[in-house]
Structure formats: structure tokens, C-alpha cells
Enzyme design. Structure first.
Site, PDB file in Angstrom:
ATOM      1  N   THR A 292       0.818  -1.215   0.000  1.00 28.11           N
ATOM      2  CA  THR A 292       0.000   0.000   0.000  1.00 28.11           C
ATOM      3  C   THR A 292       0.849   1.263   0.000  1.00 28.11           C
ATOM      4  O   THR A 292       1.959   1.277   0.561  1.00 28.11           O
ATOM      5  CB  THR A 292      -0.895   0.027   1.257  1.00 28.11           C
ATOM      6  OG1 THR A 292      -1.516   1.315   1.348  1.00 28.11           O
ATOM      7  CG2 THR A 292      -0.097  -0.194   2.536  1.00 28.11           C
TER       8      THR A 292
ATOM      9  N   TYR B 124      -2.034   0.414   9.751  1.00 30.06           N
ATOM     10  CA  TYR B 124      -2.256  -0.268   8.471  1.00 30.06           C
ATOM     11  C   TYR B 124      -0.976  -0.230   7.629  1.00 30.06           C
ATOM     12  O   TYR B 124      -0.473  -1.268   7.182  1.00 30.06           O
ATOM     13  CB  TYR B 124      -3.427   0.392   7.727  1.00 30.06           C
ATOM     14  CG  TYR B 124      -3.587  -0.109   6.317  1.00 30.06           C
ATOM     15  CD1 TYR B 124      -3.912  -1.442   6.079  1.00 30.06           C
ATOM     16  CD2 TYR B 124      -3.404   0.733   5.218  1.00 30.06           C
ATOM     17  CE1 TYR B 124      -4.045  -1.917   4.784  1.00 30.06           C
ATOM     18  CE2 TYR B 124      -3.543   0.275   3.929  1.00 30.06           C
ATOM     19  CZ  TYR B 124      -3.859  -1.057   3.715  1.00 30.06           C
ATOM     20  OH  TYR B 124      -3.984  -1.522   2.426  1.00 30.06           O
TER      21      TYR B 124
END
Ligand code: UDP
Length: 332
Positions: free
Chosen positions: A121, A145
Site C-alpha cells: 500500500t 495499516y
């Protein structure tokens, strides 16, 4: 060995994974899906694709699946995907995105699987000094995250140094859209991603939506993101495996369209495309949100020959809108 390696797709019943299943099948690969159905949907996987229900951290199950299907490559999507949830429940992210990914990589090494494609990501960059962001920018995530995915990148890096094992880590910017043929799309139980929330509001399933922060250092004060169509993203995974199988080197690559849109611009586009007004309320900034994330994805284009076909934001929203409308009429 055949040109079309048998592939294990983890998280293949989820949003991005189910698009990847279609892309790998269309490219001629034998595909097996492993998914624990914690967020994925069994019927997102075509009946013609073998399905194994379980967790990527279950070494006995993963090894048996790899051996039973002569798997030669793993494409790893299974994981948790929400920035705000990661802030509220970091340990869930360090388990689902870091801990069990390490176990999956161990299973690959133990069974001789040499190729690995990882779903990473842009959140690994945190607040980038420069946009568009290149892959060599510092990785200083500002939420669990991003950190949980970066930890797995490190496990891959060190494993590739020590073993006969190579990988491509793909750093996704903001994934949007749905299968242009309407076979699959996003089905979050409680949506947090901007386009899905805006569409649900346009559909009347929510009374209003919030814009998180109007005081960022961006042209209209709202957060700017680079949106990429999920079908283009899926195709990049097929190309990444072709790259490795063809003798290409391990790589970490951005996937985006090199163009930023603000939250306000996205909401306006959803209103225009849906033909429905969206009631908007300003809210404080959301914890862990950078102001602006835009990719420089020229390395993926060069190395993989990747050419996004649905880069246009309107196309992405149109496909997402069609998908969510079809879910409405199906009543699911
Ligand atoms: N956002 C928003 N309202 C929402 C959901 C998201 O204003 O209901 C904003 C969010 O603060 C960020 C952008 O939209 O600036 C994209 O957020 P999303 O959760 O879709 O993806 P992220 O960039 O966090 O991975």
C-alpha cells in the site's frame, strides 16, 4: 515448466482478490483461492475455481493446498484494509497483515514456492516529502495499516536474500471501480472508503456523509488521492508474475495513475454520474490521514509493461456505481 504457472490467490473472495482471480484465469493460469471468509464472500469466486476455506497462517492447510495443486506462485491479498480500523485495533492489523503473512511466506519457503506477489500500500510512505511519490521515498507510515504492510515488505526482502525466492510488492494507491463485466465489486459490511461511502449516500442508503478535514494544505483543503481501477490493478499482478517467471528481478512498485483528486472532486463526480445529490457534512480530520498521496508509477509501466486501461476517474466511478446499483436490485 508451463508458461502458465498454477497460482494460489489468498483473499480471492475479497474485493481486489476476486478481480485478480478473473484476471489470472483470463490469462490462462490454473487458480486456487484460499480465503477464510472473514470479510470475503464465497460467491465472489467463480464455481470453476477451486476454493479452500481457511487462514493463510494455517501452515498445514497452506502446505497441503500448495502440494495438492502443484502451486508455483502465491498472490497474497488476504488481510485487513481500513486505515481508521487499524488505528482503533492495531493488533488485529499486526496479526492479519504482518503475523500470518510471515507464516505464509514460511510455508512458501518450506514447500519450494519461488514466486510471491504481495498486496502492499501507498500508506507505507506516510506523509511523503514530494508528490508524485517514487518507490525510493522514505517509508515512514503514520498508521498501523501502513506499518503492518511495511513489516511484510521487510519479511519478503530478507527472505529473498536468504532463499531461492523472489517477489513483487505492489504499493497500491486508492483502489476504485468494479469489474467492467459486472461479475464482482466491493461489498464491505461497513464501508469506510470514500467512493463506496459516497455511492451509498447517493443511493439513499445513508442520509449523509462526512468530509474528513477541509483544512489540509491542498487546493480545496480536502484530502487528495490517486485513484486506480481495480481491473487495472488486477492486471498488474498478472504482469508481475510474468516478470518473475521470465527471470525478472524482485521489485517493489507503485500502482496508481499519477493524478490526484480531492475528496470534494470525488463527491461531485459521484453526484454527477449517479444523478443523485449527496448530503455532505464537514468533520474533523481522520486520525492517520495524510493530505496528499499521488503515485509516480513509471517504474511499473517500464518494468512490467503495465498500461492502465481505465485510468479515468469517471470510468472508475461509473463501474462502481453500476455494481452497487446491481447489488441494490439483488437486495444484497
Ligand atoms: N474520506 C472522507 N469521507 C469518508 C471517507 C473518506 O472524507 O467518508 C476521505 C479520507 O479522509 C481521505 C480520502 O477520503 O482523505 C480517501 O479515504 P479512503 O478511506 O477512501 O482511503 P485511504 O486514502 O484512507 O486509504
Amino acid at each position: 515448466m508451463s508458461e502458465h504457472l498454477p497460482v494460489l490467490i489468498t483473499g480471492g473472495a475479497g474485493y481486489i482478490g476476486s478481480h485478480a482471480v478473473h484476471a489470472f484465469v483470463a490469462a490462462g493460469h490454473p487458480v486456487v483461492v484460499l480465503d477464510d471468509l472473514s470479510t470475503g464472500q464465497r460467491d465472489a469466486v467463480p464455481d470453476t475455481v477451486p476454493f479452500v476455506e481457511g487462514n493463510v497462517g494455517d501452515a498445514a492447510l497452506v502446505s497441503a493446498t500448495i502440494r495438492d495443486h502443484a502451486i508455483a506462485a502465491v498472490v497474497h491479498f488476504a488481510g485487513s484494509v481500513s486505515v481508521p480500523e487499524s488505528v482503533a485495533d492495531p493488533l488485529k492489523y499486526y496479526r492479519n497483515n504482518s503475523g500470518v503473512s510471515r507464516d505464509l511466506i514460511q510455508s512458501c519457503v518450506d514447500t519450494g514456492v519461488r514466486h510471491f506477489i504481495f498486496s502492499s500500500t501507498a500508506a507505507v510512505y506516510g506523509i511523503p516529502d514530494k508528490v508524485p511519490v517514487l518507490e525510493d521515498a522514505p517509508t515512514v507510515p503514520i498508521n498501523p495499516y501502513g506499518t503492518s504492510k511495511l513489516m511484510t515488505e521487510w519479511v519478503l526482502r530478507d527472505t529473498a536474500e536468504a532463499h531461492d525466492f523472489n517477489y513483487v510488492a505492489l504499493r497500491y494507491f486508492n483502489v476504485a471501480g468494479a469489474d467492467p463485466q459486472g461479475r464482482t465489486g466491493q461489498r464491505s459490511a461497513s464501508p469506510t472508503h470514500l467512493i463506496e461511502v459516497a455511492i451509498k449516500t447517493a443511493q439513499g442508503l445513508r442520509a449523509q456523509m462526512e468530509v474528513f478535514g477541509e483544512d489540509f494544505d491542498t487546493p480545496d483543503g480536502t484530502g487528495v488521492r490517486d485513484y486506480i481501477h481495480v481491473a487495472d490493478l488486477a492486471e498488474a499482478h498478472v504482469l508481475a508474475l510474468r516478470h518473475l517467471h521470465g527471470g525478472g528481478r524482485t521489485a517493489t512498485l507503485n500502482l496508481g495513475n499519477q493524478q490526484g483528486f480531492s475528496v470534494r472532486e470525488v463527491i461531485e463526480a459521484v453526484q454527477r454520474i449517479s444523478g443523485h445529490p449527496i448530503q455532505v457534512k464537514t468533520a474533523p480530520r481522520r486520525a492517520g490521514d495524510p493530505a496528499c498521496l499521488v503515485a509516480d508509477a513509471s517504474t511499473a509501466r517500464r518494468l512490467l509493461g503495465w498500461r492502465p486501461q481505465r485510468a479515468d476517474l469517471d470510468t472508475q466511478i461509473t463501474d462502481a456505481w453500476r455494481w452497487q446499483q446491481s447489488r441494490l436490485t439483488e437486495g444484497t
